[in-house]
Design a protein around this motif. Structure first.
Motif, PDB file in Angstrom:
ATOM      1  N   ASN A  85      -7.742   7.556   1.149  1.00 53.81           N
ATOM      2  CA  ASN A  85      -6.877   6.163   2.496  1.00 53.81           C
ATOM      3  C   ASN A  85      -7.612   5.176   1.862  1.00 53.81           C
ATOM      4  O   ASN A  85      -8.280   4.799   2.756  1.00 53.81           O
ATOM      5  CB  ASN A  85      -7.824   7.028   3.607  1.00 53.81           C
ATOM      6  N   PRO A  86      -7.892   4.497   0.821  1.00 58.55           N
ATOM      7  CA  PRO A  86      -8.350   3.781  -0.023  1.00 58.55           C
ATOM      8  C   PRO A  86      -8.141   2.060   0.575  1.00 58.55           C
ATOM      9  O   PRO A  86      -7.451   2.004   1.607  1.00 58.55           O
ATOM     10  CB  PRO A  86      -8.389   3.527  -1.650  1.00 58.55           C
ATOM     11  N   ILE A  87      -8.787   1.567   0.271  1.00 57.64           N
ATOM     12  CA  ILE A  87      -8.736   0.272   1.418  1.00 57.64           C
ATOM     13  C   ILE A  87      -8.776  -0.493  -0.064  1.00 57.64           C
ATOM     14  O   ILE A  87      -9.095  -0.551  -1.289  1.00 57.64           O
ATOM     15  CB  ILE A  87      -9.697  -0.579   1.828  1.00 57.64           C
ATOM     16  N   ILE A  88      -7.484  -1.290  -0.492  1.00 58.14           N
ATOM     17  CA  ILE A  88      -6.913  -2.119  -0.890  1.00 58.14           C
ATOM     18  C   ILE A  88      -7.259  -3.676  -1.182  1.00 58.14           C
ATOM     19  O   ILE A  88      -6.736  -3.730  -0.474  1.00 58.14           O
ATOM     20  CB  ILE A  88      -5.192  -1.508  -1.366  1.00 58.14           C
ATOM     21  N   ILE A  89      -7.542  -4.503  -2.243  1.00 58.56           N
ATOM     22  CA  ILE A  89      -7.699  -5.783  -1.719  1.00 58.56           C
ATOM     23  C   ILE A  89      -7.199  -6.562  -3.526  1.00 58.56           C
ATOM     24  O   ILE A  89      -8.032  -5.677  -3.902  1.00 58.56           O
ATOM     25  CB  ILE A  89      -9.732  -6.453  -2.379  1.00 58.56           C
ATOM     26  N   GLY A  90      -6.570  -7.066  -3.376  1.00 54.96           N
ATOM     27  CA  GLY A  90      -6.306  -7.882  -4.680  1.00 54.96           C
ATOM     28  C   GLY A  90      -6.044  -9.065  -4.458  1.00 54.96           C
ATOM     29  O   GLY A  90      -5.550  -9.676  -3.862  1.00 54.96           O
ATOM     30  N   HIS A  91      -6.224  -9.403  -6.137  1.00 59.34           N
ATOM     31  CA  HIS A  91      -5.909 -11.150  -6.159  1.00 59.34           C
ATOM     32  C   HIS A  91      -4.641 -10.923  -7.074  1.00 59.34           C
ATOM     33  O   HIS A  91      -4.142 -10.784  -7.334  1.00 59.34           O
ATOM     34  CB  HIS A  91      -7.161 -11.602  -6.522  1.00 59.34           C
ATOM     35  N   SER A  92      -4.098 -12.287  -6.409  1.00 62.16           N
ATOM     36  CA  SER A  92      -2.980 -13.203  -7.723  1.00 62.16           C
ATOM     37  C   SER A  92      -1.659 -11.218  -8.267  1.00 62.16           C
ATOM     38  O   SER A  92      -1.090 -10.551  -6.902  1.00 62.16           O
ATOM     39  CB  SER A  92      -2.718 -13.640  -8.531  1.00 62.16           C
TER      40      SER A  92
END
Length: 250
Positions: A85-92
């Motif tokens: 159950n990860p949190i995903i943080i992305g750019h572009s």
């Protein structure tokens, strides 16, 4: 740290303990570009900061990856690291992978996307390469987290970097920027925070507005006067909004 996925060696960093968070950078960049986010999270979260295949110190893929291939990679990375159950943080560019992953999987806790790419417009892949390379150099040459990376970027000078890119990565670029991910947006069920700059000329604000409309449980924050790199132009504000959003989901 290194891990072998799809017969290529992937470089990544793991810091902290707690709720797992996976951080993914943009096109032509590396994990150093995400250090400001990692720094804000590492005391209370288990953060995985990845050099995506073909970038940073990770190997190039053996064949021209599509977004499906990058999503397969992310699924295998999560499996091999026993991440739940990860949190995903992305750019572009990292957001392209996050969007398709979230549409295909229901194991995410939250998702945070800044300067998110994935909505198609009429521009060509060459345009996208130019804007995804190093326009940010002058803006962020003094940001402490990425000074070393900026020096390397200035030496490579974007267009020259494209000319020197391998045939595989040129084909990867074509594959990824020519896929319209709009149909996947309404399949995303996880809470999603969208952060866009009002003056982003690479992934314009209308893209964020469309994503906010299509993703059922989403919130859009606009940083006035900021570019495609809003999360670096307003580091403290972005980190505050990010942590507030995560806390609200507890």
């Amino acid at each position: 740290m290194e891990i072998n996925i799809d017969n290529i060696v992937i470089n990544y960093e793991k810091v902290g303990h707690g709720q797992p968070v996976i951080v993914m950078h943009g096109w032509g960049q590396n994990l150093e570009m995400m250090y400001s986010i990692v720094t804000a999270l590492k005391d209370n979260f288990e953060v995985y900061n990845i050099d995506l295949p073909g970038f940073g110190q990770s190997d190039e893929p053996k064949y021209p990856y599509t977004i499906d291939d990058y999503t397969n990679f992310l699924e295998e990375f999560i499996k091999l690291n026993d991440i739940e159950n990860p949190i995903i943080i992305g750019h572009s560019f990292g957001c392209r992978i996050a969007i398709k992953y979230a549409a295909r999987n229901d194991n995410l806790k939250e998702m945070i996307l800044t300067g998110a790419a994935g909505v198609m417009d009429r521009k060509t892949f060459l345009y996208y390469f130019r804007i995804y390379t190093y326009k940010f150099i002058k803006l962020f040459k003094d940001v402490p987290f990425i000074k070393h990376y900026i020096r390397e970027a200035m030496e490579n000078r974007g267009s020259e970097d494209y000319k020197n890119s391998s045939p595989i990565m040129k084909e990867v670029l074509k594959n990824t920027v020519n896929e319209n991910l709009t149909p996947y947006l309404n399949e995303i069920k996880v809470r999603t925070l969208l952060v866009f700059g009002s003056k982003d000329d690479q992934t314009p604000l209308w893209m964020g507005q469309l994503m906010n409309e299509k993703i059922n449980d989403s919130e859009l924050i606009v940083y006035e006067g900021c570019s495609h790199y809003a999360y670096l132009e307003k580091i403290e504000q972005f980190n505050e909004d990010m942590l507030r959003f995560i806390k609200e989901g507890v």
